[in-house]
Motif scaffolding. Structure first.
Motif, PDB file in Angstrom:
ATOM      1  N   ASP A  85      53.061  44.519  36.511  1.00  0.00           N
ATOM      2  CA  ASP A  85      53.644  43.267  37.093  1.00  0.00           C
ATOM      3  C   ASP A  85      55.725  43.894  37.256  1.00  0.00           C
ATOM      4  O   ASP A  85      56.106  42.877  37.135  1.00  0.00           O
ATOM      5  CB  ASP A  85      53.448  42.314  36.213  1.00  0.00           C
ATOM      6  CG  ASP A  85      52.151  42.065  36.402  1.00  0.00           C
ATOM      7  OD1 ASP A  85      51.866  42.331  36.445  1.00  0.00           O
ATOM      8  OD2 ASP A  85      52.036  41.467  34.218  1.00  0.00           O
ATOM      9  N   THR A  87      55.814  45.938  40.534  1.00  0.00           N
ATOM     10  CA  THR A  87      56.057  46.132  41.775  1.00  0.00           C
ATOM     11  C   THR A  87      55.966  44.842  42.530  1.00  0.00           C
ATOM     12  O   THR A  87      56.736  44.857  44.571  1.00  0.00           O
ATOM     13  CB  THR A  87      55.591  47.062  42.699  1.00  0.00           C
ATOM     14  OG1 THR A  87      53.695  46.843  42.653  1.00  0.00           O
ATOM     15  CG2 THR A  87      56.072  48.804  42.420  1.00  0.00           C
ATOM     16  N   CYS A  88      55.221  43.787  42.225  1.00  0.00           N
ATOM     17  CA  CYS A  88      55.077  42.795  43.370  1.00  0.00           C
ATOM     18  C   CYS A  88      56.218  41.861  43.598  1.00  0.00           C
ATOM     19  O   CYS A  88      56.450  41.000  44.358  1.00  0.00           O
ATOM     20  CB  CYS A  88      53.978  41.701  42.274  1.00  0.00           C
ATOM     21  SG  CYS A  88      54.263  41.799  40.431  1.00  0.00           S
ATOM     22  N   HIS A  89      57.366  42.298  42.732  1.00  0.00           N
ATOM     23  CA  HIS A  89      58.633  42.050  42.916  1.00  0.00           C
ATOM     24  C   HIS A  89      59.337  42.389  44.038  1.00  0.00           C
ATOM     25  O   HIS A  89      60.867  41.587  44.359  1.00  0.00           O
ATOM     26  CB  HIS A  89      59.766  41.662  41.710  1.00  0.00           C
ATOM     27  CG  HIS A  89      59.108  40.966  39.998  1.00  0.00           C
ATOM     28  ND1 HIS A  89      58.968  39.713  40.131  1.00  0.00           N
ATOM     29  CD2 HIS A  89      58.204  41.118  39.613  1.00  0.00           C
ATOM     30  CE1 HIS A  89      58.458  39.060  39.636  1.00  0.00           C
ATOM     31  NE2 HIS A  89      58.016  40.327  38.867  1.00  0.00           N
ATOM     32  N   LEU A 112      48.960  50.888  39.171  1.00  0.00           N
ATOM     33  CA  LEU A 112      49.164  49.514  38.909  1.00  0.00           C
ATOM     34  C   LEU A 112      48.224  48.126  38.703  1.00  0.00           C
ATOM     35  O   LEU A 112      47.217  48.331  38.687  1.00  0.00           O
ATOM     36  CB  LEU A 112      50.240  49.638  40.326  1.00  0.00           C
ATOM     37  CG  LEU A 112      49.628  49.258  41.524  1.00  0.00           C
ATOM     38  CD1 LEU A 112      50.762  48.277  42.315  1.00  0.00           C
ATOM     39  CD2 LEU A 112      48.905  50.596  42.607  1.00  0.00           C
ATOM     40  N   GLU A 114      49.188  43.973  39.447  1.00  0.00           N
ATOM     41  CA  GLU A 114      50.308  43.409  39.562  1.00  0.00           C
ATOM     42  C   GLU A 114      49.486  42.022  40.325  1.00  0.00           C
ATOM     43  O   GLU A 114      48.302  42.493  40.645  1.00  0.00           O
ATOM     44  CB  GLU A 114      51.541  43.715  40.058  1.00  0.00           C
ATOM     45  CG  GLU A 114      50.469  44.252  41.628  1.00  0.00           C
ATOM     46  CD  GLU A 114      51.444  44.473  42.371  1.00  0.00           C
ATOM     47  OE1 GLU A 114      52.716  44.948  42.193  1.00  0.00           O
ATOM     48  OE2 GLU A 114      51.224  45.425  43.314  1.00  0.00           O
ATOM     49  N   TRP A 115      50.520  41.244  39.952  1.00  0.00           N
ATOM     50  CA  TRP A 115      49.056  40.046  40.998  1.00  0.00           C
ATOM     51  C   TRP A 115      49.257  39.996  42.338  1.00  0.00           C
ATOM     52  O   TRP A 115      49.944  40.122  42.551  1.00  0.00           O
ATOM     53  CB  TRP A 115      50.457  38.560  40.822  1.00  0.00           C
ATOM     54  CG  TRP A 115      51.180  38.720  39.241  1.00  0.00           C
ATOM     55  CD1 TRP A 115      51.701  38.325  38.999  1.00  0.00           C
ATOM     56  CD2 TRP A 115      49.727  37.463  38.486  1.00  0.00           C
ATOM     57  NE1 TRP A 115      51.955  37.631  37.576  1.00  0.00           N
ATOM     58  CE2 TRP A 115      51.090  37.066  37.484  1.00  0.00           C
ATOM     59  CE3 TRP A 115      48.412  36.711  39.459  1.00  0.00           C
ATOM     60  CZ2 TRP A 115      49.413  36.367  35.828  1.00  0.00           C
ATOM     61  CZ3 TRP A 115      48.149  35.944  38.465  1.00  0.00           C
ATOM     62  CH2 TRP A 115      48.515  35.196  36.910  1.00  0.00           C
ATOM     63  N   ASP A 139      56.410  33.618  37.093  1.00  0.00           N
ATOM     64  CA  ASP A 139      56.502  34.795  37.051  1.00  0.00           C
ATOM     65  C   ASP A 139      57.829  35.236  37.707  1.00  0.00           C
ATOM     66  O   ASP A 139      58.715  36.238  38.041  1.00  0.00           O
ATOM     67  CB  ASP A 139      55.274  35.843  37.663  1.00  0.00           C
ATOM     68  CG  ASP A 139      54.472  36.272  36.706  1.00  0.00           C
ATOM     69  OD1 ASP A 139      55.533  35.167  35.336  1.00  0.00           O
ATOM     70  OD2 ASP A 139      53.791  36.681  36.283  1.00  0.00           O
ATOM     71  N   CYS A 150      48.355  45.455  50.410  1.00  0.00           N
ATOM     72  CA  CYS A 150      49.199  46.233  49.238  1.00  0.00           C
ATOM     73  C   CYS A 150      48.501  47.189  49.305  1.00  0.00           C
ATOM     74  O   CYS A 150      48.652  48.366  49.785  1.00  0.00           O
ATOM     75  CB  CYS A 150      49.062  45.523  47.992  1.00  0.00           C
ATOM     76  SG  CYS A 150      49.694  43.995  47.271  1.00  0.00           S
TER      77      CYS A 150
END
Length: 169
Positions: A85, A87-89, A112, A114-115, A139, A150
């Motif tokens: 949760d 690298t989704c940022h 990874l 993540e979302w 989030d 991705c």
């Protein structure tokens, strides 16, 4: 995740965007690997250091302050990397994945969790849009990427993508 990456004692592992190190501590305990958490937040690094000290893992775990879009790490440093949760940022998926690729030794894996939006997401479905918006708000995420975006970003960063791990060629 540690099993998927094949983590073992002595391996140098990068936790990309580690937060205060909760998963880092558990993965270190489980695998006996040497884990470095990368984070750009002084408070979270300070708290993380307290937690690894309390867990008796100060010799095995460390934190490094830095931006995962421009890591202060030499090329080919790590035997594995993971992100949970985090690298989704990133403002640019390919950019962060390229940095991970750069710091991994050739042939090593990146895992990874993540979302992401699956192919079942329907942008014309009000319920789907509400759920997506609530996840993004809760989030602190930018627009959630699709799984396809991705995977393509990983391929563009030169990773070989498989179901078991993402491999640095």
């Amino acid at each position: 995740m540690a099993l998927q990456l094949g983590l073992k004692k002595g391996m140098k592992v990068l936790d990309v965007g580690c937060g205060i190190g909760g998963p880092l501590i558990e993965i270190a305990r489980f695998s006996s690997a040497l884990i470095t958490g990368l984070k750009n937040n002084d408070y979270q690094i300070s708290r993380g250091k307290e937690l690894i000290f309390s867990a008796g893992l100060s010799e095995q775990c460390s934190f490094l302050k830095g931006d995962f879009m421009n890591m202060p790490i030499a090329d080919n440093t790590f035997d594995a990397a993971y992100a949970i949760d985090a690298t989704c940022h990133a403002p640019d998926a390919q950019g962060v994945y390229s940095e991970v690729y750069r710091v991994l030794k050739p042939g090593q894996c990146f895992a990874l969790a993540e979302w992401r939006l699956t192919d079942r997401f329907d942008p014309n479905n009000a319920k789907h849009l509400t759920i997506k918006a609530e996840i993004e708000l809760g989030d602190g995420l930018p627009d959630i990427r699709t799984t396809r975006q991705c995977v393509q970003a990983m391929k563009d960063a030169e990773f070989e993508v498989s179901y078991s791990c993402v491999i640095n060629r």
